[in-house]
Design a protein around this motif. Sequence first.
Motif, PDB file in Angstrom:
ATOM      1  N   LYS A 169      31.843  31.129  -9.223  1.00 56.27           N
ATOM      2  CA  LYS A 169      31.886  32.724  -9.228  1.00 56.27           C
ATOM      3  C   LYS A 169      30.422  33.217  -8.935  1.00 56.27           C
ATOM      4  O   LYS A 169      30.144  34.370  -8.559  1.00 56.27           O
ATOM      5  CB  LYS A 169      32.386  33.263 -10.722  1.00 56.27           C
ATOM      6  CG  LYS A 169      33.906  32.949 -10.954  1.00 56.27           C
ATOM      7  CD  LYS A 169      34.365  33.429 -12.140  1.00 56.27           C
ATOM      8  CE  LYS A 169      35.759  33.202 -12.110  1.00 56.27           C
ATOM      9  NZ  LYS A 169      36.282  33.559 -13.647  1.00 56.27           N
ATOM     10  N   THR A 170      29.216  32.324  -9.549  1.00 47.98           N
ATOM     11  CA  THR A 170      27.921  32.762  -9.360  1.00 47.98           C
ATOM     12  C   THR A 170      27.759  32.898  -7.809  1.00 47.98           C
ATOM     13  O   THR A 170      27.153  33.647  -7.136  1.00 47.98           O
ATOM     14  CB  THR A 170      27.003  31.716  -9.907  1.00 47.98           C
ATOM     15  OG1 THR A 170      26.964  31.834 -11.312  1.00 47.98           O
ATOM     16  CG2 THR A 170      25.570  32.019  -9.420  1.00 47.98           C
ATOM     17  N   TYR A 171      28.355  31.684  -7.034  1.00 51.76           N
ATOM     18  CA  TYR A 171      28.159  31.751  -5.488  1.00 51.76           C
ATOM     19  C   TYR A 171      28.622  33.059  -5.005  1.00 51.76           C
ATOM     20  O   TYR A 171      27.888  33.733  -3.882  1.00 51.76           O
ATOM     21  CB  TYR A 171      28.784  30.414  -4.983  1.00 51.76           C
ATOM     22  CG  TYR A 171      29.165  30.438  -3.369  1.00 51.76           C
ATOM     23  CD1 TYR A 171      28.111  30.322  -2.626  1.00 51.76           C
ATOM     24  CD2 TYR A 171      30.322  30.734  -3.038  1.00 51.76           C
ATOM     25  CE1 TYR A 171      28.194  30.096  -1.326  1.00 51.76           C
ATOM     26  CE2 TYR A 171      30.632  30.543  -1.723  1.00 51.76           C
ATOM     27  CZ  TYR A 171      29.541  30.319  -0.691  1.00 51.76           C
ATOM     28  OH  TYR A 171      29.802  30.338   0.625  1.00 51.76           O
ATOM     29  N   SER A 212      27.020  42.160 -12.487  1.00 50.65           N
ATOM     30  CA  SER A 212      25.901  42.737 -12.248  1.00 50.65           C
ATOM     31  C   SER A 212      24.846  42.161 -12.716  1.00 50.65           C
ATOM     32  O   SER A 212      24.929  41.799 -14.266  1.00 50.65           O
ATOM     33  CB  SER A 212      25.964  44.267 -12.309  1.00 50.65           C
ATOM     34  OG  SER A 212      24.440  44.737 -12.037  1.00 50.65           O
ATOM     35  N   GLU A 213      23.737  41.807 -12.225  1.00 54.28           N
ATOM     36  CA  GLU A 213      22.687  41.513 -12.927  1.00 54.28           C
ATOM     37  C   GLU A 213      21.240  42.310 -12.848  1.00 54.28           C
ATOM     38  O   GLU A 213      20.083  42.092 -12.792  1.00 54.28           O
ATOM     39  CB  GLU A 213      21.987  40.160 -12.247  1.00 54.28           C
ATOM     40  CG  GLU A 213      22.829  38.694 -12.551  1.00 54.28           C
ATOM     41  CD  GLU A 213      22.387  37.613 -11.918  1.00 54.28           C
ATOM     42  OE1 GLU A 213      21.131  37.261 -12.229  1.00 54.28           O
ATOM     43  OE2 GLU A 213      23.063  36.710 -11.640  1.00 54.28           O
ATOM     44  N   ASP A 214      21.876  43.842 -12.612  1.00 51.69           N
ATOM     45  CA  ASP A 214      20.718  44.927 -12.472  1.00 51.69           C
ATOM     46  C   ASP A 214      19.967  45.118 -13.658  1.00 51.69           C
ATOM     47  O   ASP A 214      18.736  45.973 -13.306  1.00 51.69           O
ATOM     48  CB  ASP A 214      21.295  46.122 -11.725  1.00 51.69           C
ATOM     49  CG  ASP A 214      22.411  46.674 -12.935  1.00 51.69           C
ATOM     50  OD1 ASP A 214      22.800  46.105 -14.049  1.00 51.69           O
ATOM     51  OD2 ASP A 214      22.986  47.613 -12.487  1.00 51.69           O
ATOM     52  N   VAL A 220      30.242  24.401  -7.311  1.00 52.41           N
ATOM     53  CA  VAL A 220      31.442  23.742  -8.280  1.00 52.41           C
ATOM     54  C   VAL A 220      32.587  24.540  -8.356  1.00 52.41           C
ATOM     55  O   VAL A 220      32.496  25.692  -8.689  1.00 52.41           O
ATOM     56  CB  VAL A 220      30.873  23.155  -9.784  1.00 52.41           C
ATOM     57  CG1 VAL A 220      32.069  22.448 -10.238  1.00 52.41           C
ATOM     58  CG2 VAL A 220      29.804  22.342  -9.301  1.00 52.41           C
ATOM     59  N   SER A 221      33.571  24.059  -7.832  1.00 50.93           N
ATOM     60  CA  SER A 221      35.125  24.834  -8.036  1.00 50.93           C
ATOM     61  C   SER A 221      36.048  23.759  -8.165  1.00 50.93           C
ATOM     62  O   SER A 221      36.050  22.506  -7.535  1.00 50.93           O
ATOM     63  CB  SER A 221      35.476  25.416  -6.794  1.00 50.93           C
ATOM     64  OG  SER A 221      36.602  25.848  -6.476  1.00 50.93           O
ATOM     65  N   LYS A 222      37.047  24.156  -9.129  1.00 49.48           N
ATOM     66  CA  LYS A 222      38.308  22.983  -9.025  1.00 49.48           C
ATOM     67  C   LYS A 222      39.191  23.287  -7.649  1.00 49.48           C
ATOM     68  O   LYS A 222      40.017  22.236  -7.509  1.00 49.48           O
ATOM     69  CB  LYS A 222      39.172  23.425 -10.348  1.00 49.48           C
ATOM     70  CG  LYS A 222      38.644  23.105 -11.528  1.00 49.48           C
ATOM     71  CD  LYS A 222      39.510  23.244 -12.801  1.00 49.48           C
ATOM     72  CE  LYS A 222      38.894  22.680 -14.244  1.00 49.48           C
ATOM     73  NZ  LYS A 222      38.375  23.809 -14.792  1.00 49.48           N
TER      74      LYS A 222
END
Length: 178
Positions: A48-50, A21-23, A71-73
């Motif tokens: 994870k941000t996406y 959360s960025e609340d 970006v993902s592996k």
Amino acid sequence: MHVILYMAQTINGIIATENYSEDFLSDTHWKGFLSLAKKTRCFIVGRKTYEAVKKWKDYTFDTIKAAKIVVSKNKQFTLSKAYVLAHSPKDALEKAKKLGFQNVLLAGGGTLNSAFLKKMLIDEIIISVEPCALGKGIKIFSEENVECKLKLLEITKLKEGIVQLHYDVIKKEFRKKK
Ligand SMILES: NC(=O)c1ccc[n+]([C@@H]2O[C@H](COP(=O)([O-])OP(=O)(O)OC[C@H]3O[C@@H](n4cnc5c(N)ncnc54)[C@H](OP(=O)(O)O)[C@@H]3O)[C@@H](O)[C@H]2O)c1
């Protein structure tokens, strides 16, 4: 390629809570991100941000008029149509270059920031500091063994007590490894 990292954080470097959360952050930071995304017209985020932003109700990456690189592996990771998949920081920058960009905005999270910094791929850092502290959470750089020296370019005082710090990254080792 010129890479600008933009992050909003607490005074102790936390960019999100442990449950993503960025609340605790003001809307002013999102506006700062949008303004930089408009300037660079290309931004890069970690998987994870996406996924975290996709769950938000009031904010979305979808409507931003910019190239969006995730970006993902995972080579099989499926993205919505408007996004481009990359598999490493270097691959993300190559894809941005192929799309015609010379400046890109790196927009987190902490794991991807560290991967870029480890390879010395960040040129500028803009940090927007919220006047609050959180003991636990996701740090701006997730790995403990990344380091760099910075040159302060500007300090801007924004509304709601937010301070924005703008740095150039000095691209050389500043501590002798033991
Ligand atoms: N406050 C802010 O300004 C701000 C900005 C951005 C994000 N955030 C927050 O940060 C949190 C997410 O941060 P996070 O550190 O957990 O995750 P993250 O950096 O967004 O994403 C991590 C994922 O990115 C991929 N990745 C990272 N480095 C890679 C590399 N070198 N090569 C290939 N793939 C790589 C991997 O995906 P795979 O596992 O799929 O391989 C990895 O699991 C979210 O809560 C978000 O809201 C805050």
